[in-house]
Scaffold this motif. Structure first.
Motif, short mmCIF file in Angstrom:
data_model
loop_
_atom_site.label_atom_id
_atom_site.label_comp_id
_atom_site.label_asym_id
_atom_site.label_seq_id
_atom_site.Cartn_x
_atom_site.Cartn_y
_atom_site.Cartn_z
N LYS A 17 0.81 -1.29 0.05
CA LYS A 17 -0.04 0.16 0.11
C LYS A 17 1.05 1.33 -0.10
O LYS A 17 0.20 2.43 0.07
N CYS A 18 2.16 1.07 -0.05
CA CYS A 18 3.15 2.39 -0.14
C CYS A 18 3.03 2.81 -1.48
O CYS A 18 3.53 1.92 -2.40
N THR A 19 3.13 4.31 -1.74
CA THR A 19 3.13 4.49 -2.98
C THR A 19 4.68 5.60 -2.94
O THR A 19 4.56 6.27 -3.89
N ALA A 20 5.46 5.39 -2.03
CA ALA A 20 6.58 5.91 -1.94
C ALA A 20 6.40 7.67 -2.06
O ALA A 20 7.09 8.32 -2.50
N CYS A 21 5.41 8.16 -1.22
CA CYS A 21 5.33 9.62 -1.35
C CYS A 21 6.17 10.14 -0.46
O CYS A 21 6.21 11.43 -0.80
N ARG A 22 6.51 9.73 0.48
CA ARG A 22 7.51 9.99 1.41
C ARG A 22 7.06 11.31 2.28
O ARG A 22 7.75 12.08 2.89
N GLY A 23 5.79 11.19 2.50
CA GLY A 23 4.86 12.19 3.56
C GLY A 23 5.55 11.73 4.95
O GLY A 23 5.88 12.49 5.65
N CYS A 24 5.99 10.31 5.11
CA CYS A 24 6.38 9.94 6.44
C CYS A 24 7.76 10.48 6.88
O CYS A 24 7.95 10.94 7.75
N GLN A 25 8.41 10.73 5.71
CA GLN A 25 9.93 11.20 5.98
C GLN A 25 9.74 12.80 6.53
O GLN A 25 10.54 13.15 7.18
N THR A 49 0.42 10.44 9.24
CA THR A 49 0.68 11.15 8.08
C THR A 49 0.15 10.44 6.68
O THR A 49 -0.19 10.99 5.95
N CYS A 50 0.56 9.12 6.57
CA CYS A 50 0.45 8.45 5.62
C CYS A 50 -0.85 8.54 4.87
O CYS A 50 -1.83 7.73 5.53
N PRO A 51 -0.94 8.79 3.68
CA PRO A 51 -2.33 9.12 2.98
C PRO A 51 -2.74 7.79 2.45
O PRO A 51 -4.13 7.73 2.32
N SER A 52 -1.93 6.64 2.02
CA SER A 52 -2.63 5.69 1.46
C SER A 52 -2.95 4.35 2.51
O SER A 52 -3.26 3.40 1.96
N GLY A 53 -2.75 4.50 3.66
CA GLY A 53 -2.90 3.34 4.70
C GLY A 53 -1.94 2.66 4.54
O GLY A 53 -2.19 1.43 5.06
#
Ligand code: SF4
Ligand code: SF4
Ligand code: SF4
Lengths: 269, 851
Positions: free
Chosen positions: A12-20, A152-156
């Motif tokens: 489910k990770c899209t590597a958006c890096r919101g987490c970073q 913060t993770c948008p995609s769950g």
């Protein structure tokens, strides 16, 4: 208190890096802007001002074609943490709910923990001569909040909660993935090194994500733990520049880096 | 989409993606540009076993999460989708009941209509325009279209469509698009399975579809596929146009476009047909053209009686007059055509879109420019030319958070280039006479107001922090500006000043502060008699008793126990649907009339009461013969009811012929496979044409370029002999639009620090380029330096037997901020879509070499 954990589902990770970014925001870490090197990954690895990083692996599978795997790395908050065992100043502690915390006030920057950690997590922050790493957002969790990255993770892809419950969820998810196009899907962190508080659902075998398949404590570390530290540990602060210690230290560090070089290669974008 | 369904909007909404059985993401990199959509798609995968398909020139972060990825060469979507239409028809995968009852498949088309070698009947080569007379239905004496519900008549839309796409067989398509045949077949198989009555598939698209010379026809192709498969108006289906900005929907609703006024009404022109209010109403009301009326009273009677081929737009006069009342208040009266002559009229022969505006500026025809939250020096096509055009302005006002590249276009940095190119101007600051004003703007969290997101949800946002320094909200800036302008004109008796002197301007509250709620009140409509909110656009009037700034927003305000309620402020996060469809009808407000899924009449069978077989949980509305349409009137027996607001006239029951006409915004009432009359500039059926700059000839017909599109700078065409590589542009999740915001934030600059270009390993080998090296990308319009990202995710295409390479550039960089780099738009052409003039950012030619 039951163990709390972060579950990260790569499917489910899209590597958006919101987490970073959320991590840097919450922990007020400065940006470390390095020039783009032909890879989406921001840095080679986590660093003194970067507690978490998304790694990118690009490869071509003879059957599936191009694959692009992402994985979030940060401290695993091992149930039985090596970093804690080797620290000569007891800078590491375990909270009642499972986070491995590092106290910079006690840290002398010797970096033994960095060498001991099977996941290469503790990083040296030169300007303060201390080690830093992910705190599992203990300051948030103890106030009833979830870690900043999970929040913060948008995609769950990230879920924070009770470790046992998350393990069940992870097992079910891996099963679903195995039946839906990812026959090698598996979970990581249940048994590895006696269990981790960061659990992973993987769409492929751990090595495809740069994770050690059978993480082991290095022989040198065992030697250090069992023989040297008990007797000489108290000497370290005094002898930090002494050649004997630095010889041992650099040996340990060198052997760790050699290992890293091996599994760090292959498919890195 | 408007020519097919009547409205050009995202039909469903983001949460609804969880209801899908299959999502085709094409011309969109959803994971990067609409990350939140992925959350709901993942839920669909988990809960329903939905399949995710991604079609894109390059393997992206979206492809990484898709079940199926198929590459296609930029600019060949119509070929790809035309092949899909053929596949659906040949294999009888279409949803028969749906097609016969809800679309115009059965309509008969005039005998004069024909298609030959890439041209439809009526083409004027010199004017690059069509006479659309023959693109029309055969009608009976009453003007009603003739039909053949068996779909067998060779002149019916279905048969004509079948014939049109006969040429689009799988091998031909793959030779054009470069898609490997097995992948293409897998996509056809997977997506067309949603033609089964109990399956629903959705299409998600974005700029990769619209930013082409055939952008509108790309979308029309989606419409055809979705109508054939019966996927429109149903949960988990639809065509979901993912908007490029969080408030683009709001901006178009407010008519920040040249060809419409608020509420999607054509903007008046300086033509005879628009000479006064009554002529204008005749022109904008479908079906009114030849009716006998000379004033509003007569027209009102005709509307009351109803007339054919009008649809819901029969009420246009009410929207127009209410708009005029909102803008000119008491000065708009019956006597002066409600101030119709105050409205600016555009030149019938002129285009005012982005490209046209900068071409005019380049010629020195424009004195001043306001730039609000936009950055054309980075984001405009052919940006070198647009940069030069700005030097011809006398003055420019930039309203932004930072001194972005456009605000600083006159500095030395703006003109620095890696390569000296005689075709690219280099002007030094002392030779630029433009006076530049910079107004610091408040960021989104520092101001209040609504944003209308991609799924038409209008959501209020409260202020989170005070604006930094001297920065101000847009409303504050424009309020002060208008007050000053009005002061300048105060007391003027000149008739040409009346539009400004008489303009209403009521945006301040009782404390003297500019207040978004005051704007909302005007926008959503109020009674000019008692000032109370109008409860819905069905209650708008054309006699001056209501004022409404944008009829589609009417109904968003109400009085409850004497208290003014602005529905976008509602925050009830409970799903009100009984079957867990995720409508959340009491969270914010969606236009029109809080309808979450438009055309939802299609979610139930033509009989209006039975769910589609096997799909009971996704029925949004139904006809209830025992419900009261008006609870106060016992005689109003029979009404449409359901979890969503029915997109249908509540009282239209089985006895009314309109009962099976679910697309109420279309004059036909049916979804249009055949876009009749003036709907589309280049023809009723989408046909494949090559991009303006293409590495190959068109193998489907002997037209190369879209015959109806305008070529602005023929001399600037990059030819494939010199520039054999296809270039395309796109964004990454880490940066926002032109990067003016994000490149100034260190944490985001850290994530994507430099301009880069993605290319295949094969091309890199050919050109001796190594990963991470600097390279130069050139064409007739300029040169761009970038870091090479050599990747397995781009692969060369096999096009008509030739190997063709494509590369991709990020268009989000400029010379300001922490993350800097050359601007990709120095390379993109001044050519656009024939209908909308949206620039061709996505397919053009270039070459690449080591720096
Ligand atoms: S925020 Fe979530 S989806 Fe984004 S990179 Fe981190 S884990 Fe992945
Ligand atoms: S991952 Fe490394 S630093 Fe973290 S707890 Fe385990 S051993 Fe310690
Ligand atoms: S748990 Fe907190 S410190 Fe650790 S990676 Fe997430 S945000 Fe950073």
């Amino acid at each position: 208190m039951a163990n709390l954990a972060n579950l990260y589902d790569v499917s489910k990770c899209t590597a958006c890096r919101g987490c970073q970014v959320a991590c840097k925001d919450w922990n007020q870490l400065p940006a470390v802007i390095e020039p783009f090197k032909g890879n989406y990954q921001t840095h080679e690895d986590t660093n003194g001002d970067t507690f978490t990083i998304i790694n990118f692996f690009e490869y071509e599978d003879p059957v599936d074609g191009v694959r692009w795997n992402f994985i979030k790395r940060q401290c695993m908050h091992c149930l039985d943490p090596e970093c804690m065992k080797v620290c000569p100043r007891q800078a590491y502690t375990k909270t009642s709910w499972g986070a491995t915390l590092h106290d910079p006030d006690k840290c002398i920057g010797c970096q033994y923990c960095a060498a001991a950690c099977p996941f290469d997590i503790p990083k040296y922050r030169k300007r303060e001569d201390v080690i830093t790493k992910c705190t599992m957002c203990a300051d948030r969790v103890e106030e009833g909040l979830t870690p900043a990255c999970a929040r913060t993770c948008p995609s769950g892809a990230l879920t924070f909660g009770d470790r046992d419950e998350l393990l069940q969820k992870a097992e079910a998810r891996a099963k679903f993935l195995r039946a839906n196009g990812f026959p090698r899907a598996t979970i990581y962190g249940r048994v590895e090194l006696g269990g981790l508080n960061n659990l992973y659902v993987l769409t492929d075998t751990p090595d495809m994500f740069g994770l050690p398949v059978n993480p082991k404590v290095s022989g040198n570390i065992t030697f250090w733990q069992d023989w040297i530290q008990p007797y000489f540990g108290w000497l370290i602060p005094l002898m930090l520049t002494a050649s004997a210690t630095s010889f041992v230290t650099s040996r340990i560090l060198a052997s760790k880096h050699g290992e890293h070089g091996e599994h760090g290669e292959g498919g890195h974008e | 989409m408007s020519p097919a369904f009547g409205r050009g909007v995202m039909t469903n909404h983001i949460v609804d993606l969880k209801n899908t059985d299959c999502a085709l993401i094409m011309g969109s990199n959803a994971a990067e540009n609409h990350p939140i959509t992925m959350k709901w798609l993942f839920k669909a995968k988990e809960a329903r076993g939905a399949k995710l398909i991604h079609v894109d020139p390059r393997f992206t972060r979206t492809s990484a999460r898709a079940d199926l990825y198929a590459p296609l060469r930029s600019g060949t979507d119509i070929a790809f989708l035309g092949g899909m239409v053929k596949y659906i028809i040949d294999n009888e995968l279409y949803h028969k009941d749906y097609v016969v009852n809800f679309t115009n498949a059965a309509y008969l088309i005039k005998d004069e209509f024909e298609f030959k070698d890439g041209l439809f009947s009526g083409y004027d080569a010199e004017a690059r325009k069509y006479d659309v007379k023959s693109w029309d239905y055969k009608t009976d004496d009453a003007g009603m279209a003739l039909t053949d519900p068996t779909l067998q008549d060779p002149r019916c839309v279905f048969q004509l469509m079948k014939k049109h796409y006969e040429r689009y067989d799988i091998d031909t398509v793959c030779k054009i698009t470069g898609t490997p045949k097995d992948k293409y077949l897998a996509v056809l198989d997977t997506f067309c399975a949603t033609g089964a009555p109990n399956k629903v598939g959705t299409i998600m698209y974005a700029m990769g579809i619209t930013q082409h010379t055939v952008g509108s026809q790309n979308v029309k192709s989606f419409s055809n596929v979705q109508l054939l498969l019966g996927n429109m108006g149903r949960p988990g289906g639809g065509i979901n146009a993912l908007r490029g900005e969080n408030n683009v929907q709001g901006a178009t609703d407010m008519a920040l476009l040249f060809h419409i006024i608020p509420g999607y009404i054509d903007s008046p022109m300086n033509s005879v047909a628009h000479k006064d209010l009554i002529s204008f109403i005749r022109a904008v009301t479908p079906g009114a053209g030849k009716l006998p009326f000379t004033n509003l009273e007569e027209f009102r009677e005709l509307v009351k009686a109803g007339f054919p081929n009008s649809g819901w737009k029969i009420h246009s006069s009410k929207w127009v007059v209410s708009l005029l009342k909102a803008w000119w208040g008491k000065a708009a009266s019956k006597e002066n055509d409600f101030g119709y002559h105050y409205l600016p009229k555009r030149d019938e022969k002129k285009n005012y879109s982005h490209i046209a505006m900068f071409e005019a500026m380049y010629k020195g025809e424009i004195d001043g420019l306001f730039i609000n939250g936009s950055n054309p020096v980075v984001g405009g096509p052919n940006a070198n030319k647009e940069l030069e055009a700005m030097t011809k302005l006398k003055w420019m006002v930039s309203i932004d958070l930072w001194l972005n590249e456009s605000a600083d276009f006159w500095t030395h940095q703006a003109w620095e280039r890696a390569v000296d190119n005689p075709n690219v101007a280099k002007i030094s600051p002392e030779n630029i006479g433009t006076e530049v004003f910079f107004l610091p703007a408040a960021a989104v969290y520092e101001k209040e107001g609504t944003a209308a997101q991609t799924g038409r949800w209008v959501q209020y946002r409260w202020k989170g922090a005070e604006p930094v320094g001297e920065s101000k909200s847009d409303l504050w800036i424009y309020n002060e500006l208008v007050k000053k302008v009005k002061k300048v004109y105060e007391g003027s008796k000149r008739p040409e000043d009346e539009p400004i002197v008489n303009m209403t301007w009521d945006v301040e509250n009782e404390h003297g502060h500019d207040d978004p709620i005051k704007v909302a009140n005007e926008l959503c409509g109020y009674s000019t008699v008692d000032g109370k909110p109008v409860e819905g656009f069905a209650k708008l009037m054309d006699d001056g008793s209501t004022a409404c700034g944008c009829w589609v927003y009417c109904g968003a305000t109400t009085l409850k126990d004497g208290k003014f309620i602005y529905k976008p402020q509602l925050r009830d996060n409970k799903d009100n649907s009984k079957t867990g469809m995720g409508l959340y009808s009491n969270w914010g407000w969606a236009w029109p009339v809080n309808r979450r899924i438009v055309y939802n009449r299609c979610s139930v069978q033509p009989d209006g009461v039975t769910a589609w077989p096997g799909d009971e949980d996704r029925m949004l509305v139904r006809w209830d013969p025992l419900a009261l349409a008006d609870p106060k009137k016992p005689e109003s027996l029979g009404s449409w009811v359901g979890d969503d607001v029915p997109d249908f006239i509540k009282t239209v029951g089985p006895s009314n012929p309109a009962f099976t006409k679910p697309f109420i915004m279309r004059p036909e009432g049916h979804g249009c496979l055949f876009a009749a009359k003036t709907s589309m500039k280049e023809g009723p059926f989408p046909e494949h044409y090559e991009p303006w700059e293409s590495p190959t000839l068109n193998t489907l017909n002997s037209q190369v370029l879209n015959p109806a599109t305008k070529v602005w700078e023929p001399e600037k065409q990059s030819k494939s002999e010199q520039y054999p590589i296809i270039g395309t542009t796109y964004r990454v999740v880490e940066h926002w639009q032109t990067g003016a915001l994000t490149r100034n934030l260190p944490w985001l600059a850290e994530l994507m620090p430099n301009m880069f270009v993605e290319l295949s390993e094969e091309l890199a080998r050919e050109k001796g380029i190594k990963n991470g090296q600097n390279v130069i990308i050139s064409n007739t319009r300029g040169d761009v330096e970038a870091v090479a990202c050599v990747t397995k995710r781009f692969k060369p295409f096999q096009i008509n037997g030739k190997t063709v390479h494509e590369i991709g550039l990020l268009w989000q960089y400029g010379f300001k901020g922490f993350a800097t780099g050359d601007t990709a738009n120095w390379l993109t052409p001044h050519v656009g879509d024939a209908n909308t003039m949206i620039p061709e950012y996505k397919a053009w030619l270039c070459d690449i070499r080591r720096a």
